[in-house]
Write a protein that holds these residues in place. Structure first.
Motif, PDB file in Angstrom:
ATOM      1  N   LEU A   9       0.834  -1.209   0.000  1.00 24.84           N
ATOM      2  CA  LEU A   9       0.000   0.000   0.000  1.00 24.84           C
ATOM      3  C   LEU A   9       0.869   1.260   0.000  1.00 24.84           C
ATOM      4  CD1 LEU A   9      -2.693  -1.227   2.532  1.00 24.84           C
ATOM      5  CD2 LEU A   9      -3.119  -0.678   0.130  1.00 24.84           C
TER       6      LEU A   9
ATOM      7  N   TRP B 111      -0.829   4.577  -1.919  1.00 25.12           N
ATOM      8  CA  TRP B 111      -2.167   4.703  -1.323  1.00 25.12           C
ATOM      9  C   TRP B 111      -2.040   5.084   0.157  1.00 25.12           C
ATOM     10  CZ3 TRP B 111      -6.244   0.531  -3.129  1.00 25.12           C
ATOM     11  CH2 TRP B 111      -6.365   0.594  -4.528  1.00 25.12           C
TER      12      TRP B 111
ATOM     13  N   HIS C  90      -5.464   6.553   1.263  1.00 29.40           N
ATOM     14  CA  HIS C  90      -6.589   6.014   0.509  1.00 29.40           C
ATOM     15  C   HIS C  90      -7.648   5.437   1.461  1.00 29.40           C
ATOM     16  CE1 HIS C  90      -8.692   3.553  -2.458  1.00 29.40           C
ATOM     17  NE2 HIS C  90      -7.985   4.142  -3.418  1.00 29.40           N
ATOM     18  N   ARG C  91      -8.876   5.589   1.076  1.00 29.14           N
ATOM     19  CA  ARG C  91     -10.000   5.063   1.840  1.00 29.14           C
ATOM     20  C   ARG C  91      -9.828   3.557   2.137  1.00 29.14           C
ATOM     21  NH1 ARG C  91     -14.561   2.577  -0.633  1.00 29.14           N
ATOM     22  NH2 ARG C  91     -13.366   2.862  -2.543  1.00 29.14           N
ATOM     23  N   LEU C  92      -9.336   2.793   1.156  1.00 30.24           N
ATOM     24  CA  LEU C  92      -9.195   1.351   1.356  1.00 30.24           C
ATOM     25  C   LEU C  92      -8.035   1.022   2.296  1.00 30.24           C
ATOM     26  CD1 LEU C  92     -10.026   0.123  -2.238  1.00 30.24           C
ATOM     27  CD2 LEU C  92     -11.463   0.014  -0.200  1.00 30.24           C
TER      28      LEU C  92
ATOM     29  N   LEU D  55      -9.413   1.222   5.660  1.00 28.75           N
ATOM     30  CA  LEU D  55     -10.199   0.032   6.008  1.00 28.75           C
ATOM     31  C   LEU D  55      -9.295  -1.165   6.336  1.00 28.75           C
ATOM     32  CD1 LEU D  55     -13.101   0.311   3.392  1.00 28.75           C
ATOM     33  CD2 LEU D  55     -13.243   0.688   5.861  1.00 28.75           C
ATOM     34  N   ILE D  56      -8.213  -1.299   5.573  1.00 27.38           N
ATOM     35  CA  ILE D  56      -7.272  -2.397   5.842  1.00 27.38           C
ATOM     36  C   ILE D  56      -6.600  -2.173   7.200  1.00 27.38           C
ATOM     37  CG2 ILE D  56      -5.078  -3.430   5.078  1.00 27.38           C
ATOM     38  CD1 ILE D  56      -6.122  -2.964   2.150  1.00 27.38           C
TER      39      ILE D  56
END
Lengths: 264, 264
Positions: free
Chosen positions: B151, B156, B159-161, B164-165
């Motif tokens: 990531l 990222w 990043h939004r994801l 979440l991770i």
């Protein structure tokens, strides 16, 4: 004539086991020597020169086992090193790019072709070049998906977050309404369900592992290099890093336990 | 006495530039020779034996530049190869584990210490061992976060994801109410904001890059190895894969452009 020599297969790591799996289905009598370059994995973000150097070392390793043909299961290596390998060695060498491109062309009709892979595979333009040969009029839309490799290795093959990452990566391909999608990396078949679901039923996924196994069968037949054995082919796996993690991850890729795994 | 020889720093790739950045802040007059083993990156999922072999090669490379001290910026390499390196070479060698452990102990009071890192770093138990020395009574909760590296390299970082991770990875540490969290991988400082936000204000993040720069300054002073220059230290960067991608990514880690990057 029956040629009992093994087929050699190499990959940057464990992903090439998806090719072994298909090879066993198509050619169940053939012995296989597999080399996974796990000390150097992944190839996907490394330079062309470095990948060429590793690829030559991998072929040299397999030749020690008297292989009759070599499959470059790694898309990155197939994309950047195949011409060099063919110039450098006499043994027949099969890559995954051309078989995948042919299959995609066959499945796409007059529609667009989508392509996903590592950064180096995509930036090499190897698939575009191959597709230009077999389907010069079809448009290709490509997108590197580097996180897919880590997600597959992490075992997050049907994880909610993997679905969200797939949604983000695949959006431009979906928008372009591609007719087929080449999974241009041996890790990606592990995310098949997630990718399929995201792309929708109308899009055919091209798994190069399947295509390359078919291609290998054709070449062995043409050159009278097939074994006469119909079943019972043995597989031996060698890796450049220690075998334990490979054996553990490998089960997931091969769909069964790996019996013989050794440090090269 | 003024020792003008450079400091050597190695890492598996680009992550160690977070150490270079801190080193420039703490010791702005020192020259730095950096080696990023980008042909073999990442180390985090490779075996101890392979990491030891690579680490020895890296030290041998740096010694050619007459370095006065070597910093092992890579957490994985520090975790598994440091004792071997110290036995094998005369030059002072500083790892990131002990400085990080000391700082975490200082920040944690009587609370629990959290630790995140690569699989190999976590499974080596090196941080636990170091923490046992400096804070024998504190409980350590650890969690490998292998996707964080990809990531960070993918850029990222907010990043939004990625959030979440991080939420998923950090849940057990949050639940355990750790007082401090060791970022046990040189890539993780790039995700500082995401991790900080997820863990909440009460948790102190321990960035080993900062601690190791302080530790280096202490050792150089103790052994009279400091340069008398107060500023103007030069940095040269060498990599085992091609320099372009490293230079590109490197800017993000160092916070400024890398002037001198060469293939080793």
């Amino acid at each position: 004539m029956s040629d009992k020599r093994p087929i050699g297969i190499f990959d940057s790591g464990v992903g090439g086991l998806t090719v072994v799996k298909e090879m066993r289905r198509v050619l169940p009598g053939e012995d296989i020597i597999y080399f996974g370059d796990t000390a150097h994995v992944p190839y996907g973000a490394k330079s062309k020169e470095t990948i060429k150097r590793f690829s030559i070392e991998n072929v040299n390793f397999l030749l020690k086992y008297n292989v009759k043909l070599i499959v470059v299961a790694c898309n990155t290596s197939s994309s950047v090193a195949l011409p060099l390998l063919r110039r450098s060695f006499k043994v027949p060498i099969v890559g995954v790019v051309m078989p995948g491109a042919r299959r995609a062309a066959a499945l796409s009709g007059y529609g667009k072709i989508g392509l996903i892979g590592t950064r180096t595979t995509i930036s090499s333009g190897a698939y575009e070049k191959a597709l230009k040969k077999v389907a010069p009029k079809l448009k290709v839309i490509s997108k590197p998906c580097p996180l897919f490799v880590s997600l597959a290795e992490e075992g997050w093959t049907s994880h909610r977050l993997t679905r969200l990452i797939a949604k983000e990566y695949l959006a431009p391909l979906k928008k372009a309404k591609v007719k087929s999608l080449i999974l241009g990396c041996t890790h990606y078949p592990l995310l098949y369900q997630v990718i399929k679901r995201e792309m929708g039923k109308g899009v055919r996924l091209v798994d190069s592992a399947r295509s390359v196994a078919d291609e290998t069968a054709i070449i062995l037949r043409e050159r009278s290099l097939l074994t006469s054995a119909r079943k019972g082919g043995m597989q031996k796996f060698f890796v450049s890093d220690e075998p334990m993690r490979f054996a553990g991850l490998g089960k997931r890729f091969l769909g069964k336990k790996l019996k013989y795994v050794r440090k090269a």
